[in-house]
Enzyme design. Structure first.
Site, short mmCIF file in Angstrom:
data_model
loop_
_atom_site.label_atom_id
_atom_site.label_comp_id
_atom_site.label_asym_id
_atom_site.label_seq_id
_atom_site.Cartn_x
_atom_site.Cartn_y
_atom_site.Cartn_z
N ASP A 124 21.30 -79.12 32.85
CA ASP A 124 21.88 -77.70 32.44
C ASP A 124 23.43 -77.61 32.92
O ASP A 124 23.49 -77.84 34.43
CB ASP A 124 21.16 -76.59 32.88
CG ASP A 124 21.48 -75.38 32.13
OD1 ASP A 124 22.18 -75.42 31.14
OD2 ASP A 124 21.48 -74.20 32.90
N HIS A 131 31.45 -66.25 30.97
CA HIS A 131 30.12 -66.08 31.97
C HIS A 131 30.24 -66.36 33.48
O HIS A 131 29.91 -65.45 34.28
CB HIS A 131 28.99 -67.00 31.44
CG HIS A 131 27.89 -66.88 32.38
ND1 HIS A 131 26.84 -65.82 32.11
CD2 HIS A 131 27.05 -67.84 33.05
CE1 HIS A 131 25.96 -65.90 33.05
NE2 HIS A 131 26.04 -67.23 33.46
N GLU A 196 19.48 -66.44 28.80
CA GLU A 196 20.90 -67.13 28.86
C GLU A 196 21.06 -67.92 27.29
O GLU A 196 20.46 -68.72 27.04
CB GLU A 196 20.92 -68.38 29.89
CG GLU A 196 20.93 -67.65 31.28
CD GLU A 196 21.34 -68.64 32.33
OE1 GLU A 196 21.43 -68.31 33.54
OE2 GLU A 196 21.18 -69.80 32.06
N GLU A 198 22.62 -70.15 25.09
CA GLU A 198 23.28 -71.55 25.41
C GLU A 198 23.09 -72.38 23.86
O GLU A 198 22.20 -71.96 23.07
CB GLU A 198 22.60 -72.29 26.57
CG GLU A 198 22.57 -71.84 27.73
CD GLU A 198 22.07 -72.58 28.95
OE1 GLU A 198 22.31 -74.00 28.95
OE2 GLU A 198 21.74 -72.16 29.95
N ASP A 230 17.70 -70.71 28.20
CA ASP A 230 17.29 -71.10 29.63
C ASP A 230 17.27 -69.97 30.37
O ASP A 230 17.81 -69.41 31.06
CB ASP A 230 18.31 -71.97 30.07
CG ASP A 230 17.98 -72.62 31.36
OD1 ASP A 230 16.52 -72.74 31.55
OD2 ASP A 230 18.82 -73.13 32.38
N LYS A 250 14.44 -70.97 37.28
CA LYS A 250 14.72 -71.59 35.91
C LYS A 250 13.80 -72.48 35.51
O LYS A 250 13.66 -72.82 34.10
CB LYS A 250 15.99 -72.37 36.25
CG LYS A 250 17.27 -71.58 36.89
CD LYS A 250 17.77 -70.65 35.84
CE LYS A 250 18.64 -71.43 34.71
NZ LYS A 250 19.16 -70.54 33.95
#
Length: 422
Positions: A124, A131, A196, A198, A230, A250
């Site tokens: 990641d 952000h 999140e 992404e 994520d 995570k």
């Protein structure tokens, strides 16, 4: 870089009528890959290509000799482009393959899907500069960005085994947290669960251990792009991340869309890679003429939230985020791959590179609740009167994305959604 050819022709139509509907995610100009089987069956997963509201079974159509997506992804770009042309020609109006291939179609509504390939490793990154700046201000008002941010793509190695496909729900994670005024940490469910927004970049061709991939060759090692959420437990992360970074915050779940939109399909939707005036230019191994001219992807991204109460009342999901990748990403996909391998790291077909949260320059383009609520200080009010600072049990969160440009047919990425379970 990948060329625009006959498969992108905006005049090309398909004999699969649903693919010709204006605004559909999967026109004949797209042709994304995924893995599917008939819902409720115990069949082996098959490689499929989305066309309209159908899935073309590549093995049944006689255009693939394998059901292993990673084998297909490992092929060089020339072979992949030839396969794309074969599929496009076979699905085009007037094709001699229509009678045979119509038997290889399965309605998407009758399918179940899995993660589109075998993800061996997942990294990641942290490419969303807006952000990173907003989050940094919450914790370090005097220094939102660390000194290395504009010089090196920041990343960490994530957990591949907990990557799940859209529609697969997950349980709220548990872990240690510590309130600022508490003498010691406590254990329990996360109270600051976040999404999140992404993109996931899927690796195609491998590179040998010890052999870096140069910036000019990096895109030849990328197979395509999918939506990627994520999920993040912000309270767990705040306590555990120093000094080594994210862990339990995570690794409990990361959601991908069922479809990989290929780099070939994205050829009409490229944008220049530029840096703001005064920012440092990339070091030579991260800089190339092609990357400067069209290294960015012009993708529009949205996030939708539907609470359990909204769902029970038949209310449509509420849009939280609307933004563009070209405004959010400080590094391109090619730069991520070049950096990942510059020390000799060997990437494998199916490896996933997360872009990091892609937030735009305005609040309505923020890619997480952490930003939208200013760290939980300012609740979002939903159309039914409910409020949210972070996600609650029963909330369904969905990512959507598409590309649209004059002279090209709009293509989409499907959806990446999941519901938070208690």
């Amino acid at each position: 870089m990948y060329d625009i050819d006959a498969t992108h022709d905006p005049k090309r139509k398909s004999w699969v009528e649903s693919a010709n509907a204006a605004g559909h995610d999967f026109p004949i100009q797209n042709l994304p890959f995924g893995r599917f089987r008939r819902a409720g069956s115990a069949d082996a997963w098959r490689i499929g290509v989305a066309i309209g509201d159908q899935v073309l079974d590549l093995r049944a159509a006689g255009v693939a000799s394998t059901d292993d997506m990673n084998v297909l992804m490992a092929a060089p770009p020339s072979q992949r482009s030839a396969l794309r042309a074969t599929i496009s020609n076979g699905l085009a109006e007037g094709s001699a393959q229509q009678a045979a291939w119509s038997k290889a179609l399965v309605p998407q509504a009758q399918c179940e899907f899995t993660v589109p390939c075998r993800v061996g490793d997942y990294t990641d990154f942290y490419t969303g500069i807006h952000h990173a700046t907003t989050i940094g201000k919450l914790f370090r008002p005097d220094q939102p960005l660390m000194p290395n941010y504009k010089w090196v793509p920041i990343g960490y190695h994530g957990r591949a085994s907990s990557i799940i496909v859209s529609g697969q729900d997950f349980k709220r994670p548990k872990g240690q947290t510590k309130a600022p005024d508490a003498a010691e940490p406590s254990f329990g469910p996360s109270k600051r669960l976040d999404y999140e927004l992404e993109l996931g970049f899927y690796v195609g061709q491998a590179n040998e251990l010890g052999e870096p991939v140069g910036i000019d060759d990096a895109e030849a090692h990328l197979f395509g792009v999918g939506l990627f959420n994520d999920w993040s437990a912000r309270d767990l992360q705040a306590w555990e991340y120093q000094p080594l970074g994210p862990f339990l915050a995570k690794n409990f779940a990361s959601t991908v869309s069922p479809w990989i939109v290929t780099m070939e399909a994205l050829a009409p939707f490229r944008a220049p890679f530029t840096r703001p005036e005064g920012d440092p230019q990339p070091l030579p191994y991260l800089d190339g003429a092609a990357n400067r001219e069209q290294g960015q992807l012009d993708i529009t991204l949205e996030v939708y939230l539907q609470t359990a109460k909204m769902r029970a009342a038949g209310q449509a999901p509420h849009r939280l985020t609307h933004g563009r990748v070209a405004e959010a990403a400080y590094w391109t996909a090619a730069q991520l791959l070049a950096h990942h391998t510059v020390n000799g790291c060997n990437l494998q077909p199916g490896d996933l590179l997360g872009s990091g949260t892609l937030s735009g320059p305005t609040l309505d383009a923020a890619g997480s609740l952490m930003e939208l609520t200013l760290g939980g200080k300012q609740a979002i009010e939903l159309p039914n009167g409910e409020k949210r600072t972070f996600l609650e049990d029963g909330d369904t969160l969905a990512l959507r994305g598409w590309c649209q440009r004059d002279g090209a047919v709009r293509i989409g990425f499907g959806e990446a959604s999941a519901t938070v379970l208690a």
